[in-house]
Design a protein around this motif. Structure first.
Motif, PDB file in Angstrom:
ATOM      1  N   VAL A 254       0.858  -1.181   0.000  1.00  0.00           N
ATOM      2  CA  VAL A 254       0.000   0.000   0.000  1.00  0.00           C
ATOM      3  C   VAL A 254       0.889   1.223   0.000  1.00  0.00           C
ATOM      4  O   VAL A 254       2.037   1.189   0.439  1.00  0.00           O
ATOM      5  CB  VAL A 254      -0.946   0.020   1.226  1.00  0.00           C
ATOM      6  N   ALA A 255       0.359   2.310  -0.514  1.00  0.00           N
ATOM      7  CA  ALA A 255       1.176   3.513  -0.694  1.00  0.00           C
ATOM      8  C   ALA A 255       1.615   4.107   0.641  1.00  0.00           C
ATOM      9  O   ALA A 255       2.732   4.566   0.803  1.00  0.00           O
ATOM     10  CB  ALA A 255       0.414   4.542  -1.516  1.00  0.00           C
ATOM     11  N   GLU A 256       0.737   4.099   1.611  1.00  0.00           N
ATOM     12  CA  GLU A 256       1.091   4.736   2.884  1.00  0.00           C
ATOM     13  C   GLU A 256       0.285   4.089   4.008  1.00  0.00           C
ATOM     14  O   GLU A 256      -0.688   3.359   3.789  1.00  0.00           O
ATOM     15  CB  GLU A 256       0.805   6.234   2.826  1.00  0.00           C
ATOM     16  N   GLY A 257       0.680   4.384   5.226  1.00  0.00           N
ATOM     17  CA  GLY A 257      -0.040   3.861   6.384  1.00  0.00           C
ATOM     18  C   GLY A 257       0.439   2.477   6.785  1.00  0.00           C
ATOM     19  O   GLY A 257       1.231   1.835   6.107  1.00  0.00           O
ATOM     20  N   VAL A 258      -0.074   2.004   7.916  1.00  0.00           N
ATOM     21  CA  VAL A 258       0.292   0.689   8.433  1.00  0.00           C
ATOM     22  C   VAL A 258      -0.567  -0.368   7.746  1.00  0.00           C
ATOM     23  O   VAL A 258      -1.787  -0.254   7.714  1.00  0.00           O
ATOM     24  CB  VAL A 258       0.111   0.625   9.955  1.00  0.00           C
ATOM     25  N   SER A 259       0.058  -1.387   7.194  1.00  0.00           N
ATOM     26  CA  SER A 259      -0.665  -2.439   6.498  1.00  0.00           C
ATOM     27  C   SER A 259      -0.536  -3.754   7.247  1.00  0.00           C
ATOM     28  O   SER A 259       0.573  -4.148   7.621  1.00  0.00           O
ATOM     29  CB  SER A 259      -0.099  -2.604   5.084  1.00  0.00           C
ATOM     30  N   PRO A 260      -1.668  -4.469   7.478  1.00  0.00           N
ATOM     31  CA  PRO A 260      -1.543  -5.790   8.111  1.00  0.00           C
ATOM     32  C   PRO A 260      -0.763  -6.762   7.232  1.00  0.00           C
ATOM     33  O   PRO A 260      -0.125  -7.678   7.738  1.00  0.00           O
ATOM     34  CB  PRO A 260      -3.007  -6.228   8.284  1.00  0.00           C
ATOM     35  N   TRP A 261      -0.809  -6.531   5.902  1.00  0.00           N
ATOM     36  CA  TRP A 261      -0.043  -7.393   5.000  1.00  0.00           C
ATOM     37  C   TRP A 261       1.452  -7.185   5.209  1.00  0.00           C
ATOM     38  O   TRP A 261       2.231  -8.140   5.190  1.00  0.00           O
ATOM     39  CB  TRP A 261      -0.408  -7.112   3.537  1.00  0.00           C
ATOM     40  N   ARG A 262       1.853  -5.957   5.383  1.00  0.00           N
ATOM     41  CA  ARG A 262       3.267  -5.677   5.613  1.00  0.00           C
ATOM     42  C   ARG A 262       3.728  -6.324   6.919  1.00  0.00           C
ATOM     43  O   ARG A 262       4.816  -6.881   7.010  1.00  0.00           O
ATOM     44  CB  ARG A 262       3.492  -4.164   5.651  1.00  0.00           C
ATOM     45  N   GLU A 263       2.872  -6.242   7.927  1.00  0.00           N
ATOM     46  CA  GLU A 263       3.200  -6.857   9.214  1.00  0.00           C
ATOM     47  C   GLU A 263       3.318  -8.376   9.067  1.00  0.00           C
ATOM     48  O   GLU A 263       4.245  -8.998   9.608  1.00  0.00           O
ATOM     49  CB  GLU A 263       2.120  -6.501  10.243  1.00  0.00           C
ATOM     50  N   LEU A 264       2.395  -8.969   8.318  1.00  0.00           N
ATOM     51  CA  LEU A 264       2.440 -10.412   8.104  1.00  0.00           C
ATOM     52  C   LEU A 264       3.705 -10.812   7.353  1.00  0.00           C
ATOM     53  O   LEU A 264       4.357 -11.809   7.685  1.00  0.00           O
ATOM     54  CB  LEU A 264       1.196 -10.861   7.329  1.00  0.00           C
ATOM     55  N   ARG A 265       4.067 -10.038   6.341  1.00  0.00           N
ATOM     56  CA  ARG A 265       5.254 -10.355   5.559  1.00  0.00           C
ATOM     57  C   ARG A 265       6.514 -10.287   6.410  1.00  0.00           C
ATOM     58  O   ARG A 265       7.386 -11.157   6.334  1.00  0.00           O
ATOM     59  CB  ARG A 265       5.372  -9.423   4.350  1.00  0.00           C
ATOM     60  N   GLU A 266       6.607  -9.259   7.239  1.00  0.00           N
ATOM     61  CA  GLU A 266       7.788  -9.100   8.101  1.00  0.00           C
ATOM     62  C   GLU A 266       7.878 -10.228   9.121  1.00  0.00           C
ATOM     63  O   GLU A 266       8.956 -10.784   9.379  1.00  0.00           O
ATOM     64  CB  GLU A 266       7.738  -7.735   8.784  1.00  0.00           C
ATOM     65  N   LEU A 267       6.739 -10.591   9.726  1.00  0.00           N
ATOM     66  CA  LEU A 267       6.734 -11.676  10.707  1.00  0.00           C
ATOM     67  C   LEU A 267       7.051 -13.016  10.043  1.00  0.00           C
ATOM     68  O   LEU A 267       7.723 -13.867  10.634  1.00  0.00           O
ATOM     69  CB  LEU A 267       5.378 -11.735  11.414  1.00  0.00           C
ATOM     70  N   THR A 268       6.555 -13.219   8.814  1.00  0.00           N
ATOM     71  CA  THR A 268       6.835 -14.458   8.081  1.00  0.00           C
ATOM     72  C   THR A 268       8.330 -14.578   7.811  1.00  0.00           C
ATOM     73  O   THR A 268       8.937 -15.641   8.002  1.00  0.00           O
ATOM     74  CB  THR A 268       6.047 -14.492   6.758  1.00  0.00           C
ATOM     75  N   GLU A 269       8.938 -13.498   7.356  1.00  0.00           N
ATOM     76  CA  GLU A 269      10.376 -13.501   7.084  1.00  0.00           C
ATOM     77  C   GLU A 269      11.178 -13.800   8.355  1.00  0.00           C
ATOM     78  O   GLU A 269      12.168 -14.531   8.336  1.00  0.00           O
ATOM     79  CB  GLU A 269      10.795 -12.164   6.489  1.00  0.00           C
ATOM     80  N   GLU A 270      10.703 -13.241   9.479  1.00  0.00           N
ATOM     81  CA  GLU A 270      11.402 -13.409  10.745  1.00  0.00           C
ATOM     82  C   GLU A 270      11.313 -14.842  11.256  1.00  0.00           C
ATOM     83  O   GLU A 270      12.246 -15.349  11.906  1.00  0.00           O
ATOM     84  CB  GLU A 270      10.804 -12.440  11.770  1.00  0.00           C
ATOM     85  N   HIS A 271      10.202 -15.537  10.953  1.00  0.00           N
ATOM     86  CA  HIS A 271       9.960 -16.848  11.557  1.00  0.00           C
ATOM     87  C   HIS A 271       9.983 -18.002  10.546  1.00  0.00           C
ATOM     88  O   HIS A 271       9.404 -19.061  10.813  1.00  0.00           O
ATOM     89  CB  HIS A 271       8.614 -16.843  12.283  1.00  0.00           C
ATOM     90  N   LEU A 272      10.671 -17.829   9.405  1.00  0.00           N
ATOM     91  CA  LEU A 272      10.739 -18.915   8.424  1.00  0.00           C
ATOM     92  C   LEU A 272      11.360 -20.183   9.014  1.00  0.00           C
ATOM     93  O   LEU A 272      11.026 -21.290   8.612  1.00  0.00           O
ATOM     94  CB  LEU A 272      11.556 -18.476   7.204  1.00  0.00           C
ATOM     95  N   GLY A 273      12.269 -20.017   9.962  1.00  0.00           N
ATOM     96  CA  GLY A 273      12.894 -21.178  10.589  1.00  0.00           C
ATOM     97  C   GLY A 273      11.922 -22.028  11.371  1.00  0.00           C
ATOM     98  O   GLY A 273      12.218 -23.187  11.681  1.00  0.00           O
ATOM     99  N   LEU A 274      10.756 -21.473  11.687  1.00  0.00           N
ATOM    100  CA  LEU A 274       9.738 -22.225  12.420  1.00  0.00           C
ATOM    101  C   LEU A 274       8.642 -22.764  11.512  1.00  0.00           C
ATOM    102  O   LEU A 274       7.737 -23.461  11.977  1.00  0.00           O
ATOM    103  CB  LEU A 274       9.098 -21.336  13.492  1.00  0.00           C
ATOM    104  N   ALA A 275       8.695 -22.414  10.230  1.00  0.00           N
ATOM    105  CA  ALA A 275       7.616 -22.800   9.307  1.00  0.00           C
ATOM    106  C   ALA A 275       7.455 -24.316   9.282  1.00  0.00           C
ATOM    107  O   ALA A 275       8.397 -25.055   9.024  1.00  0.00           O
ATOM    108  CB  ALA A 275       7.910 -22.271   7.911  1.00  0.00           C
ATOM    109  N   GLY A 276       6.248 -24.756   9.514  1.00  0.00           N
ATOM    110  CA  GLY A 276       5.967 -26.177   9.528  1.00  0.00           C
ATOM    111  C   GLY A 276       6.223 -26.817  10.873  1.00  0.00           C
ATOM    112  O   GLY A 276       6.082 -28.020  11.037  1.00  0.00           O
ATOM    113  N   VAL A 277       6.607 -26.025  11.882  1.00  0.00           N
ATOM    114  CA  VAL A 277       6.892 -26.558  13.211  1.00  0.00           C
ATOM    115  C   VAL A 277       5.919 -25.989  14.239  1.00  0.00           C
ATOM    116  O   VAL A 277       5.170 -26.697  14.886  1.00  0.00           O
ATOM    117  CB  VAL A 277       8.346 -26.244  13.630  1.00  0.00           C
TER     118      VAL A 277
END
Length: 640
Positions: free
Chosen positions: A12-35
């Motif tokens: 999104v052009a501006e503001g806080v996006s839940p998608w951006r938050e999800l993407r950042e958290l996903t990147e941070e926790h890839l080591g736990l994916a599937g666990v």
């Protein structure tokens, strides 16, 4: 790329996006994916999925279909790739006592359910283009995790007992780098020099034939349905004879693909035999739903051999379909090369597949001086060994027939050839062209004047995209600056033809290709013929020591199977081929590639490896025709 940015990357052009938050958290926790899933991530996932219900997602997919194919503007609200990621994490929002089966079924709904498919007719979806996304989780990752949980489910384990791994470890376990990019180390100059030195010690084997038969002109008859799989072995046999100074006259019969006149118009092989031609035509017409009877095929071939114009050839060369070659072998005692570039049991009724495989096993075992089965890639050689219990000779294709001239690109109007993208049917093909055009406009302009020319595309040309629907010659092929190739079978001779001419080749990387393979085997009845159940049939004798651990491809194939077996193909093994993990990376590679240097390296490797192929083939022919020397061992191979 507003479409990708807004609707696949969920920006999104501006503001806080839940998608951006999800993407950042996903990147941070890839080591736990599937666990497991951290509570902070679960809160975001639950919030998003309350908004993105299945009905809301269905509407978003329908809205996104038109803009992906360029028929309408993009909708204001949709985030397909973000929803896929949220659904992935949601599969692990369960109690530790839950069954692994529950997780497996949840993951399968992502890779095989409506999230991937636009609708039941088209069987394609925007996630198939997700390699263009900047999200850290890819569709391939979901499939890798799914395979883990399928194994746990089959073992009856609970969710807490499933020994799952994080995505970084999973990728490495399957031979993929952290960004799911496959890297191939090309042969060093030292290796090429070694090939050159080895070639100097290879005496043309057919000189023994010349010594025995003197100035005799040998006559060879080539029979097969496909121009490429006829011309590949024919041009190699002709090169062996020419190398030894032995005269050879060749007759080619039965070619129907890509069209019957091509052998006459392009190569001067204009002979016809109505009975042989009818036998080949019958098999081609019944390629995918064969109902022919052996006696009918035998009668046609027998009549063809007895035709007064046929004569008495010294050697047969028989290519696809292999049922044709198997029956022909039973009708003549002359030496025969059987060249396999198609599934062994392709175009064969199910009732006769066992018979065919047993006969082909006997062809290889009974008299190696009379018959030799040749495969053109390591994948095919191992598949034949599994199917018949005997390994065939393996000779890599050199496409000598295509080398009427080498790479001479049009640099004033540089064009990049795009091979047929059979992985995307109907609207999917239009979406791929539309997306590539958008990427090309963003990333190839103004720095280059490259234009993408799609084979088989009929539409008005734009600044970056055009189509070519008419047939063209190998002489014209050399004028392309490069070629982008999306494979749709385990072996494609256009690949070796481009390589032989020296046209730089760009392929989707292994991670992307196997995702396409999996989807096509699940949802289509075309493509990857050598990998389907009917093409991998097995009929082994009871005393065979060959194990049956090679799966037929399809619903029961894991990504590990696909990655392993695709790794045996020329696409994955030949050097100096550029791979790309996404459309964006493709454009970046095209923009920075040194096409001329790459072409020189391809041609250099082709030339350096040719003498070994000719030596193995020459010794095979000598054993057949001279009958005093031993054929090469099947472990001798020029396949990389």
């Amino acid at each position: 790329m507003d479409l990708i940015t807004k609707h696949l990357d969920c920006e999104v052009a501006e503001g806080v996006s839940p998608w951006r938050e999800l993407r950042e958290l996903t990147e941070e926790h890839l080591g736990l994916a599937g666990v497991t899933v951290p509570s902070s991530l679960l809160l975001v996932v639950r919030r998003l999925l309350r908004i993105w219900t299945p009905l809301a997602l269905l509407r978003a997919r329908q809205e996104l279909s038109a803009p992906l194919t360029g028929r309408a503007a993009a909708p204001e609200t949709s985030c397909i790739y973000g929803v896929m990621t949220a659904n992935f994490w949601h599969c692990f929002d369960i109690s530790s006592e839950a069954s692994s089966l529950r997780v497996e079924r949840c993951l399968k709904r992502i890779t095989r359910g409506p999230l991937v498919n636009m609708d039941t007719r088209e069987n394609w979806g925007p996630l198939e283009f997700s390699q263009s996304s900047r999200w850290p989780l890819h569709l391939l990752d979901v499939r890798l995790v799914q395979d883990q949980w399928t194994a746990c489910s089959e073992s009856g384990l609970s969710a807490s007992s499933c020994p799952a791994l994080g995505l970084p470890k999973l990728r490495l376990l399957h031979g993929l780098a952290s960004e799911t990019i496959s890297v191939w180390t090309p042969p060093s100059e030292l290796v090429l020099q070694h090939l050159d030195l080895s070639a100097r010690d290879l005496t043309p084997p057919l000189r023994a034939v010349k010594t025995r038969f003197g100035p005799k002109t040998f006559r060879m008859v080539v029979i097969g349905s496909h121009m490429g799989s006829n011309m590949e072995p024919l041009s190699m046999v002709e090169a062996c004879f020419a190398q030894a100074g032995v005269p050879l006259a060749s007759t080619v019969l039965g070619t129907t693909y890509p069209f019957p006149e091509i052998m006459c118009e392009s190569f001067g092989h204009c002979e016809q035999n109505p009975h042989i031609d009818a036998a080949v035509r019958l098999l081609v017409q019944q390629m995918y739903r064969p109902t022919w009877e052996p006696q009918h095929l035998l009668n046609l071939l027998h009549a063809g051999l007895k035709d007064p114009s046929f004569g008495d050839p010294d050697l047969f060369l028989c290519a696809q379909p292999m049922a044709l070659c198997s029956f022909l072998r039973s009708l003549t005692s002359q030496p025969m090369l059987l060249y396999q570039a198609f599934p062994l049991v392709g175009a064969t009724p199910e009732a006769f597949r066992h018979l065919l495989l047993v006969q082909l096993r006997e062809v290889q075992v009974a008299n190696a001086r009379r018959s030799s089965l040749v495969a053109y890639s390591e994948f095919l050689a191992r598949q034949v060994q599994r199917q018949t219990g005997q390994r065939p000779l393996c000779l890599r294709p050199h496409s000598l027939y295509a080398r009427t001239s080498t790479y001479d690109p049009d640099t004033r109007n540089p064009r990049v050839l795009l091979g047929r993208m059979a992985g995307w049917a109907r609207d999917g093909a239009g979406a791929m062209v539309h997306l590539m055009e958008a990427f090309a406009q963003d990333m190839l302009r103004p720095g280059t004047s490259l234009r993408l020319v799609f084979l088989g595309l009929s539409r008005e040309a734009s600044e970056t995209v055009a189509g070519i629907a008419r047939p063209f010659s190998y002489h014209e092929l050399r004028r392309f600056r490069a070629a982008v190739y999306f494979p749709w079978d385990m072996g494609m001779l256009l690949f070796s033809e481009l390589y032989a001419i020296g046209v730089p080749i760009f392929l989707p990387d292994k991670a992307w290709v196997v995702s396409i393979i999996k989807r096509m085997l699940e949802y289509t009845d075309f493509g990857w013929w050598q990998a389907r159940e009917e093409g991998s049939s097995v009929a082994l004798p009871s005393d065979s020591n060959v194990t049956l651990d090679w799966p037929w491809f399809g619903e029961n194939s894991t990504m590990a199977h696909l990655l392993s077996l695709y790794g045996l193909t020329d696409f994955a093994r030949w050097p100096y081929v550029t791979t790309f993990p996404s459309l964006a990376r493709l454009m970046a590679s095209l923009r920075t590639a040194d096409f001329d240097a790459t072409s020189r390296l391809m041609l250099r490797w082709n030339e350096a490896s040719l003498p070994l192929s000719l030596n193995i083939l020459g010794r095979t022919l000598t054993a057949m025709l001279d009958n005093t020397s031993d054929p090469p061992d099947v472990d001798e191979s020029s396949c990389v």
